[in-house]
Write a protein that holds these residues in place. Structure first.
Motif, mmCIF file in Angstrom:
data_model
loop_
_atom_site.group_PDB
_atom_site.id
_atom_site.type_symbol
_atom_site.label_atom_id
_atom_site.label_comp_id
_atom_site.label_asym_id
_atom_site.label_seq_id
_atom_site.Cartn_x
_atom_site.Cartn_y
_atom_site.Cartn_z
ATOM 1 N N HIS A 101 53.114 28.038 10.648
ATOM 2 C CA HIS A 101 52.758 26.636 10.736
ATOM 3 C C HIS A 101 51.555 26.340 11.266
ATOM 4 O O HIS A 101 50.932 27.403 11.678
ATOM 5 C CB HIS A 101 53.916 26.243 11.736
ATOM 6 C CG HIS A 101 53.719 26.790 13.279
ATOM 7 N ND1 HIS A 101 53.878 28.144 13.640
ATOM 8 C CD2 HIS A 101 53.624 26.031 14.458
ATOM 9 C CE1 HIS A 101 53.732 28.351 14.744
ATOM 10 N NE2 HIS A 101 53.367 27.168 15.454
ATOM 11 N N ASP A 112 47.082 27.803 17.351
ATOM 12 C CA ASP A 112 46.984 29.254 17.637
ATOM 13 C C ASP A 112 47.634 30.150 16.767
ATOM 14 O O ASP A 112 47.508 31.248 16.874
ATOM 15 C CB ASP A 112 47.836 29.394 19.103
ATOM 16 C CG ASP A 112 49.258 29.080 18.939
ATOM 17 O OD1 ASP A 112 49.439 27.778 18.231
ATOM 18 O OD2 ASP A 112 50.255 29.561 19.205
ATOM 19 N N HIS A 113 47.663 29.514 15.483
ATOM 20 C CA HIS A 113 48.023 30.259 14.184
ATOM 21 C C HIS A 113 47.206 30.144 13.149
ATOM 22 O O HIS A 113 47.157 31.028 12.178
ATOM 23 C CB HIS A 113 49.379 29.641 13.815
ATOM 24 C CG HIS A 113 50.527 30.246 14.957
ATOM 25 N ND1 HIS A 113 51.504 30.931 14.873
ATOM 26 C CD2 HIS A 113 50.551 29.197 16.016
ATOM 27 C CE1 HIS A 113 52.243 30.955 15.851
ATOM 28 N NE2 HIS A 113 51.730 30.000 16.599
ATOM 29 N N ASP A 154 57.293 30.640 15.876
ATOM 30 C CA ASP A 154 57.554 29.978 17.340
ATOM 31 C C ASP A 154 58.680 29.310 17.689
ATOM 32 O O ASP A 154 59.030 28.205 18.306
ATOM 33 C CB ASP A 154 56.438 28.776 17.391
ATOM 34 C CG ASP A 154 55.032 29.511 17.700
ATOM 35 O OD1 ASP A 154 54.662 30.624 17.400
ATOM 36 O OD2 ASP A 154 54.070 28.572 18.352
ATOM 37 N N TYR A 193 56.207 36.071 17.267
ATOM 38 C CA TYR A 193 54.696 36.048 17.399
ATOM 39 C C TYR A 193 54.271 35.724 18.953
ATOM 40 O O TYR A 193 53.123 36.441 19.388
ATOM 41 C CB TYR A 193 54.253 34.824 16.722
ATOM 42 C CG TYR A 193 52.747 34.416 16.691
ATOM 43 C CD1 TYR A 193 51.976 34.987 15.629
ATOM 44 C CD2 TYR A 193 52.149 33.511 17.478
ATOM 45 C CE1 TYR A 193 50.452 34.755 15.724
ATOM 46 C CE2 TYR A 193 50.789 33.331 17.379
ATOM 47 C CZ TYR A 193 50.070 34.012 16.613
ATOM 48 O OH TYR A 193 48.726 33.755 16.259
ATOM 49 N N HIS A 194 55.141 35.064 19.758
ATOM 50 C CA HIS A 194 54.727 35.101 21.204
ATOM 51 C C HIS A 194 55.510 35.924 22.121
ATOM 52 O O HIS A 194 55.640 35.926 23.236
ATOM 53 C CB HIS A 194 54.810 33.643 21.683
ATOM 54 C CG HIS A 194 53.949 32.574 20.889
ATOM 55 N ND1 HIS A 194 52.495 32.803 21.369
ATOM 56 C CD2 HIS A 194 54.167 31.307 20.397
ATOM 57 C CE1 HIS A 194 52.108 31.778 20.471
ATOM 58 N NE2 HIS A 194 52.722 30.919 19.918
#
Ligand SMILES: [Zn+2]
Length: 326
Positions: free
Chosen positions: A141, A145-146, A252, A298-299
């Motif tokens: 997306h 931060d991506h 996310d 991812y996080h």
């Protein structure tokens, strides 16, 4: 004891004492020059690697997960021996090697969020990967931060030979003249406008290299793209498959390995559509549990690999354990 003997002994003790100090100094120097970590693993015949872009600490906790009370969130974090002051988000970058293709999923912040992140290129250098060799980039997306790592500070492509894949739905949302953020709990309009402008600049600059996929599509013979809407309208889960093995990159969907799993209904204030993201989170968590799916977040805490298990009314993240640092 004679004075000379005493002095000798003191010198000996001082000599011995000096040794640990030397070691300490050497260790400190080593820590400072440590390379960024990278984690290689396999899915079927595919070679994968996790790299770090650094981390972002979200503080204070409660407004970030708006539907829980401050007291309940702090109690749950405390129960898990975590800080109650911040939720520290990893930024785990996934690289997939399939024959002659080197595929990168998401690109980190590009250094736009301060010195604790934007480490992608340093991480790649430490892992021996040159940006010139990346052939494809898949975007889950288009949050900063991506996608922040797609362009240099001067606005040129970081990956000169890479094709960039993004969902049509996601691309359309960000490239439209107006974005609907009315269903989000994040209401800093100025910041949202800045995010949108930077995303538009990135995709305009790279338009010759951009490929739009439909959800349900298979890409490059090893990726299946699943729509998981709410965090953003075209937020995509990337199923990485080879033979009978599969890893689900959940992007996310989840922002805390404690709060988002035990209480997916507490939500996340960065979601574009808060209620839809919550419904999607619950549905996908149930799917991941039933299929005993190997999952990548991812996080989620480095390196972001694990499984989801049912726990009471909610869920639990069971991080993969390693016998040695590979
Ligand atoms: Zn993110």
């Amino acid at each position: 004891m004679k004075r000379r003997t005493l002095l000798k002994r003191l010198a000996l003790i001082a000599g011995i004492a000096a040794v640990p100090f030397k070691i300490l100094r050497a260790e400190a120097a080593t820590i400072k020059t440590l390379k960024r970590p990278f984690h290689p693993f396999k899915v079927g015949a595919l070679e994968l690697m996790v790299l770090t872009d650094g981390h972002i600490a979200l503080s204070p906790v409660q407004p970030t997960f708006p539907n829980g009370s401050e007291q309940a969130e702090k109690a749950l974090l405390q129960k898990h021996f975590r800080s109650t002051e911040a939720v520290d988000l990893s930024m785990n970058l996934l690289i997939i090697k399939k024959e002659n293709d080197l595929i990168l999923v998401d690109t980190g912040t590009g250094g736009n969020f301060g010195p604790a992140s934007g480490w992608m290129l340093a991480s790649m250098a430490d892992a021996g990967i040159s940006p010139e060799t990346i052939t494809h980039i898949v975007i889950s997306h288009a949050h900063p931060d991506h996608v922040g790592g797609l362009l240099t500070k001067e606005g040129t492509p970081v990956f000169p030979h890479a094709q960039v894949h993004i969902a049509r739905l996601e691309h359309e949302f960000w490239m439209a003249p107006q974005q609907d953020f009315s269903k989000s709990k994040f209401q800093d309009k100025k910041l949202l406008a800045a995010f949108t402008a930077s995303t538009q600049t990135i995709f305009k600059t790279l338009q010759e290299k951009v490929h739009l996929f439909e959800h349900g599509a298979e890409l490059l013979g090893c990726l299946r793209m699943e729509l998981a809407p709410g965090h953003t309208p075209g937020h995509t889960l990337v199923h990485v498959y080879s033979g009978s093995e599969e890893l689900v990159h959940v992007a996310d969907l989840l922002h805390s390995d404690v709060l988002s799993f035990q209480h997916p209904e507490w939500g996340f204030n960065g979601d574009t559509n808060f209620e839809l993201a919550m419904a999607t989170r619950k549905k996908i968590l149930a799917n991941l549990t039933q299929g005993r799916q190997k999952t990548f977040g991812y996080h989620l805490p480095w390196p972001g690999i694990g499984h989801v298990r049912k726990q009471g009314e909610g869920y639990e993240w069971v991080a993969e354990a390693y016998a040695f640092p590979e």
